[in-house]
Enzyme design. Structure first.
Site, PDB file in Angstrom:
ATOM      1  CG  ASP A  35      -2.129   1.013   1.541  1.00 27.56           C
ATOM      2  OD1 ASP A  35      -2.452   1.161  -0.234  1.00 27.56           O
ATOM      3  OD2 ASP A  35      -2.616   1.475   1.687  1.00 27.56           O
ATOM      4  CG  ASN A  83      -7.861  -1.523  -6.299  1.00 34.36           C
ATOM      5  OD1 ASN A  83      -6.757  -2.763  -5.671  1.00 34.36           O
ATOM      6  ND2 ASN A  83      -7.972  -1.034  -5.527  1.00 34.36           N
TER       7      ASN A  83
HETATM    8  C1  FPP Z   1      -1.848   0.612  -3.491  1.00 33.98           C
HETATM    9  O1  FPP Z   1      -1.147   1.242  -2.646  1.00 33.98           O
HETATM   10  C2  FPP Z   1      -1.030  -0.358  -4.244  1.00 33.98           C
HETATM   11  C3  FPP Z   1      -2.506  -0.619  -5.574  1.00 33.98           C
HETATM   12  C4  FPP Z   1      -4.031  -0.654  -5.454  1.00 33.98           C
HETATM   13  C5  FPP Z   1      -1.451  -1.448  -6.748  1.00 33.98           C
HETATM   14  C6  FPP Z   1      -0.373  -2.907  -6.344  1.00 33.98           C
HETATM   15  C7  FPP Z   1       0.549  -2.865  -7.503  1.00 33.98           C
HETATM   16  C8  FPP Z   1       2.112  -2.782  -7.188  1.00 33.98           C
HETATM   17  C9  FPP Z   1       2.831  -2.634  -6.680  1.00 33.98           C
HETATM   18  C10 FPP Z   1       2.071  -2.916  -8.434  1.00 33.98           C
HETATM   19  C11 FPP Z   1       2.544  -3.580  -9.824  1.00 33.98           C
HETATM   20  C12 FPP Z   1       2.156  -4.954  -9.076  1.00 33.98           C
HETATM   21  C13 FPP Z   1       2.428  -6.811 -10.070  1.00 33.98           C
HETATM   22  C14 FPP Z   1       2.952  -7.767  -9.115  1.00 33.98           C
HETATM   23  C15 FPP Z   1       3.700  -6.123 -11.064  1.00 33.98           C
HETATM   24  P1  FPP Z   1      -2.476   2.520  -3.311  1.00 33.98           P
HETATM   25  O2  FPP Z   1      -2.630   3.393  -4.938  1.00 33.98           O
HETATM   26  O3  FPP Z   1      -3.873   2.575  -3.770  1.00 33.98           O
HETATM   27  O4  FPP Z   1      -2.073   3.886  -2.776  1.00 33.98           O
HETATM   28  P2  FPP Z   1      -2.604   4.926  -2.539  1.00 33.98           P
HETATM   29  O5  FPP Z   1      -3.209   3.964  -0.874  1.00 33.98           O
HETATM   30  O6  FPP Z   1      -1.181   6.106  -0.961  1.00 33.98           O
HETATM   31  O7  FPP Z   1      -3.468   6.084  -3.040  1.00 33.98           O
END
Ligand code: FPP
Length: 262
Positions: A35, A83
């Protein structure tokens, strides 16, 4: 920064959940809620997708660190069933990143003999993702001992509903007696049927909730929360989480004395 090879010297065999060769207790299964990509990017005046891009690099680094440390299963929450409500441009960027990462990172997984699997309602993902996933699953299906699992279009409630539907259908055709349904019957119908429960669940970015991630499987997991956002979650941060796990006493409802006697 401490090099990954120094942090996690190569082991000859995994020492899961038991005192390891280096005297520490290693979790057999680590699950991570990655996250904070968006906030990491925002705080640097960058687009959210930049956070995801760096986050994808961390996926490779942490996978290598986990496998070197003797962790047998690493399950990463890469895309939740909620998501889909994000802006289409961000979803598209995440799906593209996923395909690119599977293709590039996949080569290293094959070389390191790591089995790759996806859990969640994967069939609803764009065709190009599904193809990349299936190809890598197929290429790595005979590896065991080291496993990378990506939770994609995953939600624990959705997983449970799908399991209940399967069990109900078995009951309807007389394959199972509804009054004899046990936890094991439920567990074997979850996406994680042949994956052990997580021993350690990590969430980055300071949020302290489980957000519909592996709720049933994490019943006895040790929880580790860190303020560090996922793009900054280096192998060094991972090693801190493992050290903290090593200090925890897992009791499964027993007393400390009973655990010592076992
Ligand atoms: C949460 O951060 C992360 C995600 C929703 C996606 C996770 C994806 C990756 C780490 C990159 C690609 C994955 C792979 C497996 C190659 P957020 O966007 O919710 O952050 P925030 O809470 O600060 O908005």
């Amino acid at each position: 920064m401490t090099p990954i090879k120094k942090l996690f010297p190569k082991r000859t065999a995994a020492k899961s959940s038991k005192p390891g060769g280096m005297g520490e207790k290693i979790p057999r299964h680590v699950a991570i809620i990655m996250d904070g990509n968006g906030r990491w990017a925002k705080s640097r005046n960058k687009p959210r997708t930049e956070g995801h891009k760096i986050g994808a690099k961390r996926v490779s680094e942490i996978t290598e660190a986990a496998m070197r440390s003797g962790v047998e299963f690493l399950t990463l929450f890469a895309f939740s069933s909620e998501n889909w409500n994000r802006p289409k441009s961000e979803i598209d960027a995440l799906m593209n990143l996923l395909v690119i990462s599977i293709k590039t990172h996949g080569k290293k997984l094959v070389k390191d003999r790591v089995r790759f699997r996806a859990i969640g309602n994967v069939s609803a993902l764009p065709k190009k993702c599904l193809n990349a996933i299936e190809k890598l699953e197929e290429k790595t299906k005979n590896f065991d001992g080291r496993n990378l699992v990506l939770a994609l279009n995953y939600g624990a409630r959705d997983e449970l509903v799908r399991a209940v539907r399967k069990i109900s259908n078995s009951a309807k055709i007389g394959e199972i007696d509804p009054n004899k349904i046990e936890w094991e019957d439920v567990a074997r119908n979850l996406d994680t049927a042949d994956i052990p429960d997580p021993d350690l669940l990590i969430r980055t970015s300071g949020e302290m909730r489980l957000s519909n991630y592996l709720l049933m499987q994490s019943a006895y997991a040790e929880l580790y929360f860190t303020d560090v956002c996922w793009p900054d979650f280096t192998a060094e941060e991972f090693s801190k989480a493992l050290k903290e796990y090593g200090r925890r006493e897992r009791r499964y409802g027993l007393t400390g004395e009973q655990i010592l006697e076992r």
